[in-house]
Design a protein around this motif. Sequence first.
Motif, PDB file in Angstrom:
ATOM      1  N   CYS A   1     -18.564  17.193 -12.055  1.00 45.20           N
ATOM      2  CA  CYS A   1     -19.811  16.806 -12.720  1.00 45.20           C
ATOM      3  C   CYS A   1     -19.958  15.289 -12.767  1.00 45.20           C
ATOM      4  O   CYS A   1     -19.009  14.545 -12.572  1.00 45.20           O
ATOM      5  CB  CYS A   1     -19.854  17.368 -14.142  1.00 45.20           C
ATOM      6  N   GLU A   2     -21.171  14.846 -13.036  1.00 44.98           N
ATOM      7  CA  GLU A   2     -21.442  13.440 -13.317  1.00 44.98           C
ATOM      8  C   GLU A   2     -21.286  13.289 -14.825  1.00 44.98           C
ATOM      9  O   GLU A   2     -22.167  13.672 -15.599  1.00 44.98           O
ATOM     10  CB  GLU A   2     -22.851  13.070 -12.855  1.00 44.98           C
TER      11      GLU A   2
ATOM     12  N   SER B   1     -14.277  15.168 -13.777  1.00 45.76           N
ATOM     13  CA  SER B   1     -15.565  14.756 -13.220  1.00 45.76           C
ATOM     14  C   SER B   1     -15.450  14.348 -11.756  1.00 45.76           C
ATOM     15  O   SER B   1     -14.350  14.250 -11.201  1.00 45.76           O
ATOM     16  CB  SER B   1     -16.119  13.581 -14.022  1.00 45.76           C
ATOM     17  N   SER B   2     -16.587  14.053 -11.148  1.00 43.05           N
ATOM     18  CA  SER B   2     -16.615  13.601  -9.757  1.00 43.05           C
ATOM     19  C   SER B   2     -15.924  12.252  -9.597  1.00 43.05           C
ATOM     20  O   SER B   2     -15.535  11.883  -8.492  1.00 43.05           O
ATOM     21  CB  SER B   2     -18.059  13.512  -9.253  1.00 43.05           C
ATOM     22  N   HIS B   3     -15.758  11.532 -10.696  1.00 42.09           N
ATOM     23  CA  HIS B   3     -15.071  10.237 -10.667  1.00 42.09           C
ATOM     24  C   HIS B   3     -13.635  10.350 -11.177  1.00 42.09           C
ATOM     25  O   HIS B   3     -13.039   9.357 -11.585  1.00 42.09           O
ATOM     26  CB  HIS B   3     -15.867   9.213 -11.474  1.00 42.09           C
TER      27      HIS B   3
ATOM     28  N   GLY C   1     -24.281  15.900 -10.508  1.00 40.83           N
ATOM     29  CA  GLY C   1     -23.036  15.503  -9.869  1.00 40.83           C
ATOM     30  C   GLY C   1     -22.682  16.449  -8.742  1.00 40.83           C
ATOM     31  O   GLY C   1     -23.140  17.590  -8.705  1.00 40.83           O
ATOM     32  N   VAL C   2     -21.879  15.940  -7.812  1.00 41.26           N
ATOM     33  CA  VAL C   2     -21.425  16.756  -6.690  1.00 41.26           C
ATOM     34  C   VAL C   2     -19.917  16.590  -6.590  1.00 41.26           C
ATOM     35  O   VAL C   2     -19.430  15.460  -6.569  1.00 41.26           O
ATOM     36  CB  VAL C   2     -22.128  16.313  -5.386  1.00 41.26           C
TER      37      VAL C   2
ATOM     38  N   ASN D   1     -20.960  23.778  -8.307  1.00 42.72           N
ATOM     39  CA  ASN D   1     -20.051  24.583  -9.129  1.00 42.72           C
ATOM     40  C   ASN D   1     -20.799  25.278 -10.263  1.00 42.72           C
ATOM     41  O   ASN D   1     -20.523  26.451 -10.561  1.00 42.72           O
ATOM     42  CB  ASN D   1     -18.910  23.724  -9.668  1.00 42.72           C
ATOM     43  N   LEU D   2     -21.740  24.579 -10.909  1.00 40.59           N
ATOM     44  CA  LEU D   2     -22.575  25.237 -11.926  1.00 40.59           C
ATOM     45  C   LEU D   2     -23.374  26.370 -11.296  1.00 40.59           C
ATOM     46  O   LEU D   2     -23.456  27.468 -11.850  1.00 40.59           O
ATOM     47  CB  LEU D   2     -23.532  24.240 -12.577  1.00 40.59           C
ATOM     48  N   ARG D   3     -23.961  26.102 -10.136  1.00 39.29           N
ATOM     49  CA  ARG D   3     -24.799  27.088  -9.455  1.00 39.29           C
ATOM     50  C   ARG D   3     -24.005  28.351  -9.117  1.00 39.29           C
ATOM     51  O   ARG D   3     -24.530  29.464  -9.135  1.00 39.29           O
ATOM     52  CB  ARG D   3     -25.394  26.475  -8.179  1.00 39.29           C
TER      53      ARG D   3
END
Length: 191
Positions: free
Chosen positions: A18-19, A50-52, A78-79, A84-86
Amino acid sequence: MFEKKTDLKTAVFFADGCEEIEGLTVVDLLYRAGIPCTKVSINAEPEVTSSHEITFRTDTTIDKLDFDEYDMLILPGGVPGTPNLRACAPLMEQVIAFHKAGKQVAAICAAPGILAELGLLNGIPATCNPTRDELLKESGALLSHDNVVVSGNIITSRAMGTAIPFGLAIVEHYLGGEAARALGENVLYYT
């Protein structure tokens, strides 16, 4: 100290990738405003990375959540967080059910693309990260480039840089424009 201003509750959903700013900024603003907000992991455990590569702990996991207790579902982007949510079937079922019942759904950055894929943006104004513009147009959304778009029971926003106005739009939904303006001034968003 949290001072509750409404009995209505929000849930922000976090997936690995996520972002984090898009979700945690909203959580922070809702907390400051006195709006109950639950951080929910779609993982089996409450930890999310997270993505970071920032790992943080949520309040609960999706399998323990009673969706009937909530008024709004919030999806950060975020990617690969958005895909992942989808891919989380129980969450997608609830997003559709909330929309159908007229309850609030909010999404920022790439996450409005989820709403587009579910057919929830057809014929209504919405915004998203520019990487999802074509997806929204193809879904029948009336694409806007505004930072935040409120269309009935759906709130959409563009990206990490619009997380504060996105959060303030949610505050305005619950507590009105004056409360949102006061909070924006308090955090020096309006200078």
